[in-house]
Design an enzyme around this catalytic site. Sequence first.
Site, PDB file in Angstrom:
ATOM      1  N   CYS A 143      -9.155  -9.174  -2.169  1.00  0.00           N
ATOM      2  CA  CYS A 143      -8.131  -8.174  -1.886  1.00  0.00           C
ATOM      3  C   CYS A 143      -8.770  -6.953  -1.226  1.00  0.00           C
ATOM      4  O   CYS A 143      -9.701  -6.368  -1.776  1.00  0.00           O
ATOM      5  CB  CYS A 143      -7.461  -7.788  -3.198  1.00  0.00           C
ATOM      6  SG  CYS A 143      -6.507  -6.271  -3.122  1.00  0.00           S
ATOM      7  N   TYR A 184      -7.672  -3.985  -0.919  1.00  0.00           N
ATOM      8  CA  TYR A 184      -7.477  -2.758  -1.704  1.00  0.00           C
ATOM      9  C   TYR A 184      -8.484  -2.684  -2.844  1.00  0.00           C
ATOM     10  O   TYR A 184      -8.914  -1.607  -3.233  1.00  0.00           O
ATOM     11  CB  TYR A 184      -6.041  -2.684  -2.233  1.00  0.00           C
ATOM     12  CG  TYR A 184      -5.013  -2.735  -1.124  1.00  0.00           C
ATOM     13  CD1 TYR A 184      -4.722  -1.596  -0.372  1.00  0.00           C
ATOM     14  CD2 TYR A 184      -4.363  -3.913  -0.798  1.00  0.00           C
ATOM     15  CE1 TYR A 184      -3.803  -1.643   0.656  1.00  0.00           C
ATOM     16  CE2 TYR A 184      -3.450  -3.977   0.227  1.00  0.00           C
ATOM     17  CZ  TYR A 184      -3.162  -2.842   0.962  1.00  0.00           C
ATOM     18  OH  TYR A 184      -2.260  -2.892   1.992  1.00  0.00           O
ATOM     19  N   VAL A 193       2.597  -4.580   1.049  1.00  0.00           N
ATOM     20  CA  VAL A 193       1.456  -4.628   0.134  1.00  0.00           C
ATOM     21  C   VAL A 193       0.863  -6.023   0.083  1.00  0.00           C
ATOM     22  O   VAL A 193       1.536  -6.992   0.407  1.00  0.00           O
ATOM     23  CB  VAL A 193       1.839  -4.172  -1.288  1.00  0.00           C
ATOM     24  CG1 VAL A 193       2.188  -2.706  -1.305  1.00  0.00           C
ATOM     25  CG2 VAL A 193       2.972  -5.006  -1.828  1.00  0.00           C
ATOM     26  N   CYS A 194      -0.379  -6.110  -0.348  1.00  0.00           N
ATOM     27  CA  CYS A 194      -1.068  -7.399  -0.211  1.00  0.00           C
ATOM     28  C   CYS A 194      -0.658  -8.366  -1.308  1.00  0.00           C
ATOM     29  O   CYS A 194      -0.785  -9.569  -1.156  1.00  0.00           O
ATOM     30  CB  CYS A 194      -2.561  -7.211  -0.110  1.00  0.00           C
ATOM     31  SG  CYS A 194      -3.488  -7.310  -1.601  1.00  0.00           S
ATOM     32  N   SER A 195      -0.183  -7.866  -2.409  1.00  0.00           N
ATOM     33  CA  SER A 195       0.286  -8.798  -3.435  1.00  0.00           C
ATOM     34  C   SER A 195       1.664  -8.323  -3.862  1.00  0.00           C
ATOM     35  O   SER A 195       1.786  -7.473  -4.716  1.00  0.00           O
ATOM     36  CB  SER A 195      -0.670  -8.799  -4.607  1.00  0.00           C
ATOM     37  OG  SER A 195      -1.052  -7.483  -4.914  1.00  0.00           O
TER      38      SER A 195
END
Lengths: 161, 189
Positions: free
Chosen positions: B38, B40, A53-55
């Site tokens: 981001c 997402y 996941v990106c964070s």
Amino acid sequence: MSKSSDPRSPILAAGAKAPNFRLKTTPDQTVALEDFLGRPVVLAFYPADWSPVCSDQMGLYAQVMPEFKKFDAEILGISVDGIWTHLAFAKDRKLNFPLLSDFEPKGAVSRLYGVYETSTGESARALFVIDKHGVIRWSLLSPDGVNPGADGILTALEHLR
Amino acid sequence: MPETYEPPRLTLPVGERDHSEGPLDAPVVLVEYGDYQCPYCGAAYPVVKRLQKELGSTLRFVFRNFPITNAHPQAEWAAETAEAAAAEGKFWEVHDYLYENQRFLGDAEHFARYEAKLKLDVAKIAREVAQHAFSSRIEEDFLSGVRSGVNGTPTFFINGSRYDGPPEVQPMLEALTPGRGADRRKSRS
């Protein structure tokens, strides 16, 4: 072989003395829990570096570091990954706290805290807040795949005061 | 250890400090914690637009900043730019433009041209961003998110309760209008 089917011993709970350990954090440096006596310590066990996941959880903690510092708390990430993957992961995500390698004997410290998943061979996602005397004051075992975030840690640190 | 799962609640109530679209007294309030860089959040941007279209005046939408700057080097710049535009009454225009132009993040000129088109004071915005004039507000957004159970982006809250489903139109519509979804299912059976 029969050992792998043993159920995991329960996660250490508030009130327990935090077992000491010494783990590698770089190829030539180790970190011991007792190095931090006198300050609160947050142990963040997690399954693996490079979560997709990106964070991710560790990235969030790096970002929340100024808040942890208000409590003079040290945060230590722990997984069964080796030192070299930890170094690459920490550099990529710009992490500003040590990642410890529970690699040999594999998962020994995770087992000590009751957070080793034998089915996957990884640490569970689990958090411990340890006070300046080395006593666990809060712990949390997070459900699979759920990022437990930082709120519970900050609340527990507030309660240490 | 948790016996029954309760999603976390928003700790900082929606109020006058917030950027919001839709009626102030709308029955449903959707809050997003987002990061302009981001991917997402970029994917969730048209989802929110669609929800707003579907729900019309029954929905109030609030956006708060949650820049993950160690992963996204342009996120803070973008958040500060939108806040500087907000000071001149053009938050949503710039918010939308940032999400629609995510691939241009890092190219300040690209965004400056749009600010000029909106008749904003481009030099003033650049100055305020350079001086981090709005960083404390962004920090306040970020910390309110941390204390409300925002662990990544985008994170949504529906009437103060964290939405843990996928950031997609159908599941979000059902979560935003539980009554309506049930009626629909009923009429089908």
